[in-house]
Write an enzyme that holds these catalytic residues in place. Structure first.
Site, PDB file in Angstrom:
ATOM      1  N   GLN A 148      59.950  30.256  20.789  1.00 43.27           N
ATOM      2  CA  GLN A 148      58.881  30.085  21.790  1.00 43.27           C
ATOM      3  C   GLN A 148      59.440  30.223  23.212  1.00 43.27           C
ATOM      4  O   GLN A 148      59.040  29.497  24.119  1.00 43.27           O
ATOM      5  CB  GLN A 148      58.214  28.731  21.608  1.00 43.27           C
ATOM      6  CG  GLN A 148      57.249  28.686  20.422  1.00 43.27           C
ATOM      7  CD  GLN A 148      56.079  29.630  20.604  1.00 43.27           C
ATOM      8  OE1 GLN A 148      55.586  29.824  21.713  1.00 43.27           O
ATOM      9  NE2 GLN A 148      55.610  30.217  19.527  1.00 43.27           N
ATOM     10  N   SER A 149      60.343  31.152  23.419  1.00 45.25           N
ATOM     11  CA  SER A 149      60.976  31.319  24.731  1.00 45.25           C
ATOM     12  C   SER A 149      59.974  31.748  25.804  1.00 45.25           C
ATOM     13  O   SER A 149      59.304  32.784  25.667  1.00 45.25           O
ATOM     14  CB  SER A 149      62.081  32.371  24.617  1.00 45.25           C
ATOM     15  OG  SER A 149      62.523  32.760  25.899  1.00 45.25           O
TER      16      SER A 149
END
Ligand SMILES: *Cc1c(COP(=O)(O)O)cnc(C)c1O
Length: 339
Positions: A80-81
């Site tokens: 989930q960068s």
């Protein structure tokens, strides 16, 4: 070009972010806690596909990619960068292809395409899954080689955008804050989430050039790494950034201005616990502002705890620097709805 002169003006910058970001008070949260006076710097509103701190770094990193003649940028991050998502958006704006190396257990794509991964896909990035963790050096090199072999010109942006160049975004950000508050007393403290260190390193150099060192305490709440590891990394980044700008700052001075609190790591990176859940709900319900599950929720939980422990005087002024990340909320439904 900018509303204030910046020590970074001599470096090429590709405008991406909506600047200056708003700065405002948090009256309901302040009243709820009984002080100190709380304020927020809205870097969740930098634009670039839902905002966040990476937009400021990418202005410098994308300018460098374009100057190098690259046609493709590559970067890496966790599943989930936010950095990956903002890089994909920045690449689209700059007319560059974007490849993202993302971590997943067993290098398997996640079953649900949600949160930032959904946005990466909509933004047209090509995703590569790896089970290697930060700093992702090997998988980045492999993808770079593949792209080169296909006759393209790749440019690698380090994870988190935390390099001597990327941090310039936060040197400028601190100068922006100084310009926004020039008619007010300086904040006693600025509190924010710290992880790959570029944001904190840039803020420190910006505070140095704006004359805020010794007035405003810059406190990074670590979301994953030990204070010791981060201390070394950030010191190195500050040194490299100062060198790039010709700013003189000795080791003792840097060390004195570097404050990291690693008491709030809890269950580790991206593990949402009671403190994060409470902080996210409180900010949402008192002020209508969304913190994120991985970074700002944790940093705010730390700030709330410090306030409840009377670390700050009631008449002090404390700024929470919101660094974005709300897109990840949509991948943490279960954790956020838990009671
Ligand atoms: C990346 C990120 C941070 C941490 O910034 P660093 O420069 O890596 O220390 C904080 N908040 C959000 C929302 C982020 O995406």
């Amino acid at each position: 070009m900018s509303a204030f002169p910046s020590v970074t003006d001599k470096l090429p910058r590709f405008a991406l972010a909506h600047l200056p970001t708003p700065l405002h008070d948090l009256p309901n949260l302040t009243a709820h806690l009984g002080g100190p006076a709380l304020f927020v710097k809205r870097d969740d509103e930098t634009g670039l596909a839902t905002g966040g701190n990476k937009a400021r770094k990418l202005e410098f990193l994308i300018a460098e990619a374009k100057e190098s003649g690259a046609d493709t940028v590559i970067t890496a991050g966790s599943t989930q960068s936010n950095h990956a998502r903002q890089t994909a958006a920045a690449a689209a704006r700059a007319g560059l292809a974007c490849h993202l190396v993302l971590y997943a257990p067993d290098a398997r794509p996640p079953q649900r395409v949600e949160g930032n991964v959904l946005l990466d896909t909509l933004l047209g990035a090509t995703l590569h899954w790896t089970d290697e963790k930060a700093p992702y050096v090997k998988p980045l090199a492999i993808v770079e080689e593949e792209i080169r072999a296909a006759g393209k010109k790749p440019h690698v942006i380090p994870y988190g955008g935390s390099s001597a160049l990327g941090l310039m975004g936060y040197v400028r950000a601190m100068e922006e804050l100084a310009a926004q508050t020039k008619d007010q007393p300086p904040f006693d403290a600025v509190v924010f989430a710290t992880s790959s260190g570029g944001t904190q390193a840039g803020m420190m150099i910006g505070a140095k050039v704006a004359g805020l060192i010794g007035k405003t305490r810059l406190l990074g709440i670590s979301v994953d790494m030990s204070a010791r590891t981060l201390h070394d990394r950030i010191t190195q980044l500050v040194r490299e950034g100062c060198q790039k700008l010709g700013v003189e700052w000795d080791g003792a001075g840097i060390s004195k201005a570097l404050h990291i609190n690693d008491n709030y790591i809890g269950g580790g990176y991206a593990v949402v616990g009671d403190p994060e859940r409470e902080a996210i709900r409180l900010l949402a319900r008192k002020e209508g502002i969304l913190a994120d599950p991985v970074y700002t929720g944790r940093a705010l939980a730390g700030l709330l705890d410090l306030i409840r422990k009377d670390i700050f005087k009631k008449d002090q002024r404390v700024l929470f620097w919101h660094t974005g990340g709300s897109a990840a909320l949509f991948a943490f439904e279960k954790e956020l709805l838990a009671t």
